[in-house]
Write a protein that holds these residues in place. Structure first.
Motif, PDB file in Angstrom:
ATOM      1  N   LEU A 136      77.369  71.597  31.229  1.00 40.39           N
ATOM      2  CA  LEU A 136      78.250  72.710  31.532  1.00 40.39           C
ATOM      3  C   LEU A 136      77.359  73.851  31.984  1.00 40.39           C
ATOM      4  N   ARG A 137      77.343  74.112  33.293  1.00 39.83           N
ATOM      5  CA  ARG A 137      76.508  75.169  33.863  1.00 39.83           C
ATOM      6  C   ARG A 137      77.323  76.462  33.875  1.00 39.83           C
ATOM      7  N   VAL A 138      76.756  77.508  33.283  1.00 44.07           N
ATOM      8  CA  VAL A 138      77.436  78.798  33.194  1.00 44.07           C
ATOM      9  C   VAL A 138      76.657  79.796  34.038  1.00 44.07           C
ATOM     10  N   ASP A 139      77.351  80.476  34.943  1.00 44.37           N
ATOM     11  CA  ASP A 139      76.692  81.507  35.741  1.00 44.37           C
ATOM     12  C   ASP A 139      76.193  82.611  34.809  1.00 44.37           C
ATOM     13  N   GLY A 140      75.073  83.209  35.156  1.00 41.45           N
ATOM     14  CA  GLY A 140      74.603  84.348  34.382  1.00 41.45           C
ATOM     15  C   GLY A 140      73.215  84.169  33.823  1.00 41.45           C
ATOM     16  N   ALA A 172      86.305  80.797  28.963  1.00 35.10           N
ATOM     17  CA  ALA A 172      86.211  79.473  29.587  1.00 35.10           C
ATOM     18  C   ALA A 172      85.220  78.591  28.834  1.00 35.10           C
ATOM     19  N   VAL A 173      84.062  79.142  28.499  1.00 31.95           N
ATOM     20  CA  VAL A 173      83.042  78.378  27.772  1.00 31.95           C
ATOM     21  C   VAL A 173      83.517  78.085  26.354  1.00 31.95           C
ATOM     22  N   ASP A 174      84.045  79.087  25.684  1.00 40.59           N
ATOM     23  CA  ASP A 174      84.503  78.894  24.302  1.00 40.59           C
ATOM     24  C   ASP A 174      85.563  77.803  24.220  1.00 40.59           C
ATOM     25  N   GLN A 175      86.533  77.829  25.129  1.00 36.99           N
ATOM     26  CA  GLN A 175      87.587  76.809  25.109  1.00 36.99           C
ATOM     27  C   GLN A 175      87.020  75.426  25.394  1.00 36.99           C
ATOM     28  N   ALA A 176      86.099  75.321  26.351  1.00 40.57           N
ATOM     29  CA  ALA A 176      85.510  74.021  26.686  1.00 40.57           C
ATOM     30  C   ALA A 176      84.710  73.460  25.517  1.00 40.57           C
ATOM     31  N   HIS A 226      81.452  73.669  35.113  1.00 46.12           N
ATOM     32  CA  HIS A 226      80.972  74.958  35.628  1.00 46.12           C
ATOM     33  C   HIS A 226      81.873  76.058  35.095  1.00 46.12           C
ATOM     34  N   ALA A 227      81.270  77.178  34.739  1.00 51.83           N
ATOM     35  CA  ALA A 227      82.043  78.327  34.261  1.00 51.83           C
ATOM     36  C   ALA A 227      81.427  79.608  34.807  1.00 51.83           C
TER      37      ALA A 227
END
Length: 104
Positions: free
Chosen positions: A52-56, A68-72, A86-87
């Motif tokens: 799970l790639r998160v921008d930032g 989005a990340v927390d729910q996933a 991706h988030a």
């Protein structure tokens, strides 16, 4: 002397996902200064997991005000299933100023 120049005190271990009930979910931000960007995909591949790639730039994404990340992640923890690869970055919020300033 920098820590990176010290000799390693541990043996490298082979990474694999054998014996896991579910493929692991690896969460990594795209510009984390503490973890090279290539590390997330390499870890996911070595473990047979999903990235799970998160921008930032945050070092750590779960429970950091990114719905989005927390729910996933919570969905993964409950079901063992991944729903997102991706988030976007966590929203940047501007703190409200205190209602009473010390010099007022």
């Amino acid at each position: 002397m920098l820590c990176s120049a010290w000799p390693s005190s541990a043996q490298r271990m082979a990474l694999h996902g054998r014996g896991l009930a579910h493929p692991p979910l690896i969460v990594q931000t795209s510009a984390d200064a503490a973890t090279p960007a290539a590390g997330g995909p390499a870890m996911a591949a070595a473990l047979g997991g999903t990235l799970l790639r998160v921008d930032g730039t945050d070092h750590g994404s779960f429970a950091r005000y990114n719905p989005a990340v927390d729910q996933a992640v919570l969905h993964y923890l409950v079901t063992g299933e991944t729903t997102l690869t991706h988030a976007p970055a966590a929203p940047i919020t501007t703190p409200s100023p205190p209602s009473v300033l010390p010099w007022d």
